[in-house]
Design an enzyme around this catalytic site. Structure first.
Site, PDB file in Angstrom:
ATOM      1  N   SER A 124      34.444  20.388  46.844  1.00 50.71           N
ATOM      2  CA  SER A 124      35.620  21.016  47.270  1.00 50.71           C
ATOM      3  C   SER A 124      36.784  19.922  47.435  1.00 50.71           C
ATOM      4  O   SER A 124      36.477  18.656  47.780  1.00 50.71           O
ATOM      5  CB  SER A 124      35.320  21.630  48.671  1.00 50.71           C
ATOM      6  OG  SER A 124      36.468  21.961  49.211  1.00 50.71           O
ATOM      7  N   TYR A 149      31.712  21.243  57.849  1.00 53.02           N
ATOM      8  CA  TYR A 149      31.691  21.811  56.362  1.00 53.02           C
ATOM      9  C   TYR A 149      32.207  20.636  55.438  1.00 53.02           C
ATOM     10  O   TYR A 149      31.420  20.523  54.167  1.00 53.02           O
ATOM     11  CB  TYR A 149      32.473  23.111  56.182  1.00 53.02           C
ATOM     12  CG  TYR A 149      32.571  23.524  54.751  1.00 53.02           C
ATOM     13  CD1 TYR A 149      31.683  24.006  53.982  1.00 53.02           C
ATOM     14  CD2 TYR A 149      33.940  23.214  54.228  1.00 53.02           C
ATOM     15  CE1 TYR A 149      31.790  24.412  52.841  1.00 53.02           C
ATOM     16  CE2 TYR A 149      33.958  23.644  52.821  1.00 53.02           C
ATOM     17  CZ  TYR A 149      33.070  24.360  52.209  1.00 53.02           C
ATOM     18  OH  TYR A 149      33.220  24.321  50.789  1.00 53.02           O
ATOM     19  N   LYS A 153      29.932  18.454  51.994  1.00 52.30           N
ATOM     20  CA  LYS A 153      30.444  18.487  50.707  1.00 52.30           C
ATOM     21  C   LYS A 153      30.489  16.818  50.329  1.00 52.30           C
ATOM     22  O   LYS A 153      30.072  16.410  49.415  1.00 52.30           O
ATOM     23  CB  LYS A 153      31.755  19.114  50.335  1.00 52.30           C
ATOM     24  CG  LYS A 153      31.777  20.611  50.560  1.00 52.30           C
ATOM     25  CD  LYS A 153      30.795  21.078  49.695  1.00 52.30           C
ATOM     26  CE  LYS A 153      30.317  22.472  49.844  1.00 52.30           C
ATOM     27  NZ  LYS A 153      29.273  23.022  48.713  1.00 52.30           N
TER      28      LYS A 153
HETATM   29  P1  NAD Z   1      29.467  32.487  48.975  1.00 50.91           P
HETATM   30  O1  NAD Z   1      29.105  32.434  50.450  1.00 50.91           O
HETATM   31  O2  NAD Z   1      30.214  33.829  48.625  1.00 50.91           O
HETATM   32  O3  NAD Z   1      28.229  32.090  47.810  1.00 50.91           O
HETATM   33  C1  NAD Z   1      27.486  31.151  48.456  1.00 50.91           C
HETATM   34  C2  NAD Z   1      25.880  31.850  48.099  1.00 50.91           C
HETATM   35  O4  NAD Z   1      24.950  31.065  48.445  1.00 50.91           O
HETATM   36  C3  NAD Z   1      25.748  33.123  48.868  1.00 50.91           C
HETATM   37  O5  NAD Z   1      25.191  34.010  47.963  1.00 50.91           O
HETATM   38  C4  NAD Z   1      24.365  32.665  49.801  1.00 50.91           C
HETATM   39  O6  NAD Z   1      23.886  33.906  50.384  1.00 50.91           O
HETATM   40  C5  NAD Z   1      23.893  31.762  49.275  1.00 50.91           C
HETATM   41  N1  NAD Z   1      23.073  30.531  50.121  1.00 50.91           N
HETATM   42  C6  NAD Z   1      23.766  29.959  51.177  1.00 50.91           C
HETATM   43  N2  NAD Z   1      22.724  29.211  51.514  1.00 50.91           N
HETATM   44  C7  NAD Z   1      21.461  29.411  50.810  1.00 50.91           C
HETATM   45  C8  NAD Z   1      20.117  28.870  50.901  1.00 50.91           C
HETATM   46  N3  NAD Z   1      20.004  27.776  51.724  1.00 50.91           N
HETATM   47  N4  NAD Z   1      19.204  29.318  49.883  1.00 50.91           N
HETATM   48  C9  NAD Z   1      19.699  30.358  49.249  1.00 50.91           C
HETATM   49  N5  NAD Z   1      20.727  30.800  48.901  1.00 50.91           N
HETATM   50  C10 NAD Z   1      21.705  30.345  49.993  1.00 50.91           C
HETATM   51  O7  NAD Z   1      30.712  31.270  48.641  1.00 50.91           O
HETATM   52  P2  NAD Z   1      31.423  30.820  47.393  1.00 50.91           P
HETATM   53  O8  NAD Z   1      32.720  31.072  47.671  1.00 50.91           O
HETATM   54  O9  NAD Z   1      30.829  31.612  46.291  1.00 50.91           O
HETATM   55  O10 NAD Z   1      31.136  29.198  47.423  1.00 50.91           O
HETATM   56  C11 NAD Z   1      30.217  28.842  46.459  1.00 50.91           C
HETATM   57  C12 NAD Z   1      30.180  27.363  46.591  1.00 50.91           C
HETATM   58  O11 NAD Z   1      31.409  26.761  46.341  1.00 50.91           O
HETATM   59  C13 NAD Z   1      29.736  26.996  48.227  1.00 50.91           C
HETATM   60  O12 NAD Z   1      28.810  25.582  48.249  1.00 50.91           O
HETATM   61  C14 NAD Z   1      31.144  26.733  48.676  1.00 50.91           C
HETATM   62  O13 NAD Z   1      31.003  25.645  49.578  1.00 50.91           O
HETATM   63  C15 NAD Z   1      31.892  25.956  47.468  1.00 50.91           C
HETATM   64  N6  NAD Z   1      33.334  26.022  47.574  1.00 50.91           N
HETATM   65  C16 NAD Z   1      33.931  27.111  47.906  1.00 50.91           C
HETATM   66  C17 NAD Z   1      35.190  27.439  47.945  1.00 50.91           C
HETATM   67  C18 NAD Z   1      35.989  28.760  48.323  1.00 50.91           C
HETATM   68  O14 NAD Z   1      36.969  28.725  48.599  1.00 50.91           O
HETATM   69  N7  NAD Z   1      35.342  29.663  48.188  1.00 50.91           N
HETATM   70  C19 NAD Z   1      36.045  26.013  47.882  1.00 50.91           C
HETATM   71  C20 NAD Z   1      35.255  24.947  47.663  1.00 50.91           C
HETATM   72  C21 NAD Z   1      34.001  25.096  47.461  1.00 50.91           C
HETATM   73  N1  UFG Z   2      46.732  30.745  56.133  1.00 54.45           N
HETATM   74  C1  UFG Z   2      47.591  31.681  56.873  1.00 54.45           C
HETATM   75  N2  UFG Z   2      46.991  32.969  57.397  1.00 54.45           N
HETATM   76  C2  UFG Z   2      45.589  33.299  57.382  1.00 54.45           C
HETATM   77  C3  UFG Z   2      45.062  32.301  56.268  1.00 54.45           C
HETATM   78  C4  UFG Z   2      45.553  31.308  55.775  1.00 54.45           C
HETATM   79  O1  UFG Z   2      48.812  31.529  57.027  1.00 54.45           O
HETATM   80  O2  UFG Z   2      45.389  34.362  57.693  1.00 54.45           O
HETATM   81  C5  UFG Z   2      47.302  29.766  55.102  1.00 54.45           C
HETATM   82  C6  UFG Z   2      46.663  28.452  55.723  1.00 54.45           C
HETATM   83  O3  UFG Z   2      47.508  27.999  56.989  1.00 54.45           O
HETATM   84  C7  UFG Z   2      47.039  27.657  54.443  1.00 54.45           C
HETATM   85  C8  UFG Z   2      46.896  28.596  53.325  1.00 54.45           C
HETATM   86  O4  UFG Z   2      47.128  29.835  53.873  1.00 54.45           O
HETATM   87  O5  UFG Z   2      48.156  27.055  54.309  1.00 54.45           O
HETATM   88  C9  UFG Z   2      45.385  28.729  52.701  1.00 54.45           C
HETATM   89  O6  UFG Z   2      44.528  28.940  53.265  1.00 54.45           O
HETATM   90  P1  UFG Z   2      43.027  29.125  53.432  1.00 54.45           P
HETATM   91  O7  UFG Z   2      42.221  29.452  54.584  1.00 54.45           O
HETATM   92  O8  UFG Z   2      42.955  30.473  52.352  1.00 54.45           O
HETATM   93  O9  UFG Z   2      42.416  27.932  52.386  1.00 54.45           O
HETATM   94  P2  UFG Z   2      42.032  26.680  52.830  1.00 54.45           P
HETATM   95  O10 UFG Z   2      43.313  25.598  51.894  1.00 54.45           O
HETATM   96  O11 UFG Z   2      42.646  26.158  54.286  1.00 54.45           O
HETATM   97  O12 UFG Z   2      40.607  26.307  52.595  1.00 54.45           O
HETATM   98  C10 UFG Z   2      40.019  26.372  51.506  1.00 54.45           C
HETATM   99  C11 UFG Z   2      38.701  26.642  51.847  1.00 54.45           C
HETATM  100  C12 UFG Z   2      38.114  25.373  52.316  1.00 54.45           C
HETATM  101  C13 UFG Z   2      38.215  24.417  51.188  1.00 54.45           C
HETATM  102  C14 UFG Z   2      39.446  24.250  51.008  1.00 54.45           C
HETATM  103  C15 UFG Z   2      39.860  23.358  49.858  1.00 54.45           C
HETATM  104  O13 UFG Z   2      38.467  27.686  52.874  1.00 54.45           O
HETATM  105  O14 UFG Z   2      36.588  25.756  52.475  1.00 54.45           O
HETATM  106  O15 UFG Z   2      40.197  25.540  50.495  1.00 54.45           O
HETATM  107  O16 UFG Z   2      39.048  23.738  48.525  1.00 54.45           O
HETATM  108  F1  UFG Z   2      37.567  23.168  51.812  1.00 54.45           F
END
Ligand code: NAD
Ligand code: UFG
Length: 339
Positions: A124, A149, A153
Site C-alpha cells: 500500500s 495496519y 504492510k
Molecule cells: P478485502 O477485505 O475486500 O479482501 C481481502 C480478502 O482476504 C477477503 O476476502 C477476506 O475474507 C480475506 N482474508 C483476510 N484474512 C484472511 C486469512 N487469514 N485467510 C484467508 N482469507 C483472508 O480487501 P481488498 O480491498 O480487496 O484488499 C486486498 C488487499 O489489498 C489487502 O491485503 C489490502 O490490505 C490491500 N490494499 C487494499 C487497499 C484498498 O484501499 N482497498 C489499498 C492498499 C492495499
Molecule cells: N474522506 C472524507 N470523508 C470520508 C472518507 C474519506 O472526507 O467519509 C477523505 C479523506 O480525508 C481523504 C480522502 O477522502 O482525504 C480519501 O480517504 P480514504 O479513506 O478513501 O482513503 P485513504 O487515502 O485515507 O486510505 C486508503 C486506504 C488505506 C491505504 C491508503 C493508501 O483506506 O488502507 O488508501 O493506499 F493505506
C-alpha cells in the site's frame, strides 16, 4: 498456468480473478470470508463462465496450504488476504499483526517447502513515510507508519524481501496500491464494506443510494487548491490488470521488485464529489467537518517505473470510476448480502 489467489473473494481479489480467467489462467482461491462473501465467486463465474476452485480456509493454516500445493501445480501466488481497516487496526493491533503477518509467513513457508517461487504481494501507498514528498516514487522514504495496519504492510514487504533473498531464485513483486475504487462494468462485482464505510467512494455511494444522509468531508484547510485532501484514485479493473502485468514481469525477472500502482493524478475530495454528481446526475449532500487523525494532505504516485519497467498504465479515468462504482451500488444496494 495456475495462479493461487489468497483473498480472492474480496474487492480487489475478485476483480483480479476475472482478469486472470480472461487471460486464460486457471485460478485457485483460498479465502476464509472474514471480510467477503462466497457470492462473489458466483458472480466471477457469471462474468467469465468459469467457477474458480475454492479452498475455504485461513491462509495461516499451513496444512491447507500443503494440500493446495500438493493438489495443484501453482506457478505464481497473488497474496491479497489481509485485514485492512485502519481504525480497527488501532483498536485491535494484535489481531492485525497476527492475521496479516501470520498469513504472509505461513504462505512463504509453504512456498519454500513446495518450491513455488513467484509471489505478488498487496502492499500500500501507506508505507511511504509521512515526511515523503509526493509524487511518491518507489525509492521515496518508507516507514514511520501512523497505524498498525500500515506497519503490517511495511513488515509484510520486509518478510517477503528477506525470504526471497534467502532463497536466491524467487521472483517477487511488491505492489503498492494507491486508492482503488470503482467496480467491474457489469455491476456484478464491487466493493462491499461491512458497517459504516471508512473510505470515500463507498461512503459517497451510500449517500447517493439514500442509505446515509450526507458525506462528512474531513477538513478543508489542507494546503491543496480547494483545501480538501488529494488522492490518486485508481479504477479497480486497471489495478487488476496491473497484477496480470506483474505475472508477465515475474516470468522474466528474478529477485524482488517494487511497483507503485496508481494513475499519477491526484484529485481532491470535492473534485470527487463534483465528478460523481455530474457523471451520475445525483446530488451528494455534504458537510465540512474536522480533519481525520492520521490523514495526509496529498498522496499520488510517480508512474515512471510502472510504465517503463512493468509496462503497465492505468487507462480508466475518474468518470469511469464514479460511473462504475454507482452502477454496482445501484444494482446491489446491500452488497452481496442482499442477494
Ligand atoms: P478485502 O477485505 O475486500 O479482501 C481481502 C480478502 O482476504 C477477503 O476476502 C477476506 O475474507 C480475506 N482474508 C483476510 N484474512 C484472511 C486469512 N487469514 N485467510 C484467508 N482469507 C483472508 O480487501 P481488498 O480491498 O480487496 O484488499 C486486498 C488487499 O489489498 C489487502 O491485503 C489490502 O490490505 C490491500 N490494499 C487494499 C487497499 C484498498 O484501499 N482497498 C489499498 C492498499 C492495499
Ligand atoms: N474522506 C472524507 N470523508 C470520508 C472518507 C474519506 O472526507 O467519509 C477523505 C479523506 O480525508 C481523504 C480522502 O477522502 O482525504 C480519501 O480517504 P480514504 O479513506 O478513501 O482513503 P485513504 O487515502 O485515507 O486510505 C486508503 C486506504 C488505506 C491505504 C491508503 C493508501 O483506506 O488502507 O488508501 O493506499 F493505506
Amino acid at each position: 498456468m495456475k495462479i493461487l489467489v489468497t483473498g480472492g473473494a474480496g474487492f480487489i481479489g475478485s476483480h483480479t480473478c476475472v482478469e486472470l480467467v480472461n487471460r486464460g489462467y486457471e485460478v485457485v482461491i483460498i479465502d476464509n470470508f472474514v471480510n467477503s462473501s462466497k457470492r462473489s465467486l458466483d458472480r466471477i463465474c457469471e462474468i467469465t463462465g468459469v467457477m474458480p476452485i475454492l479452498y475455504e480456509a485461513d491462509v495461516r493454516d499451513e496444512s491447507v496450504l500443503s494440500e493446495i500445493f500438493g493438489e495443484h501445480e501453482i506457478d505464481c501466488v497473488i497474496h491479497f488476504a489481509g485485514l485492512k481497516a485502519v481504525g480497527e487496526s488501532v483498536a485491535m493491533p494484535l489481531r492485525y499483526y497476527e492475521n496479516n503477518l501470520g498469513s504472509t509467513i505461513a504462505l512463504c513457508n509453504a512456498m519454500k517447502r513446495n518450491s513455488v517461487k513467484k509471489l505478488i504481494f498487496s502492499s500500500s501507498a501507506t508505507v511511504y513515510a509521512s515526511g515523503a514528498e509526493p509524487p511518491f516514487s518507489e525509492g521515496s522514504p518508507t516507514g514511520g507508519c501512523t497505524n498498525p495496519y500500515g506497519w503490517t504492510k511495511y513488515f509484510g514487504e520486509q518478510i517477503i524481501r528477506d525470504a526471497a533473498r534467502a532463497e536466491g531464485d524467487w521472483s517477487v513483486a511488491l505492489l503498492r496500491y494507491f486508492n482503488p475504487v470503482g467496480a467491474h462494468k457489469s455491476g456484478l462485482i464491487g466493493e462491499d464494506p461491512q458497517g459504516i464505510p471508512n473510505n470515500l467512494m463507498p461512503f459517497i455511494c451510500q449517500v447517493a443510494s439514500g442509505r446515509r444522509e450526507k458525506l462528512n468531508i474531513f477538513g478543508n484547510d489542507y494546503p491543496t487548491p480547494d483545501g480538501t485532501g488529494v488522492r490518486d484514485y485508481i479504477h479497480v479493473v486497471d489495478l487488476a490488470l496491473g497484477h496480470v502485468a506483474a505475472i508477465d514481469y515475474l516470468s522474466k525477472n528474478v529477485g524482488e521488485s517494487v511497483f507503485n500502482l496508481g494513475t499519477g493524478k491526484g484529485y481532491s475530495v470535492l473534485e470527487m464529489v463534483k465528478t460523481f454528481e455530474r457523471v451520475n446526475d445525483i446530488k451528494i449532500p455534504y458537510e465540512i467537518v474536522g480533519r481525520r487523525p492520521g490523514d495526509l494532505a496529498v498522496s499520488f504516485t510517480n508512474t515512471d517505473r510502472s510504465a517503463g519497467v512493468l509496462g503497465w498504465k492505468a487507462t480508466l479515468g475518474l468518470d469511469d470510476m464514479c460511473r462504475d462504482a454507482w452502477n454496482w451500488q445501484k444494482k446491489n444496494p446491500n452488497g452481496y448480502s442482499g442477494l
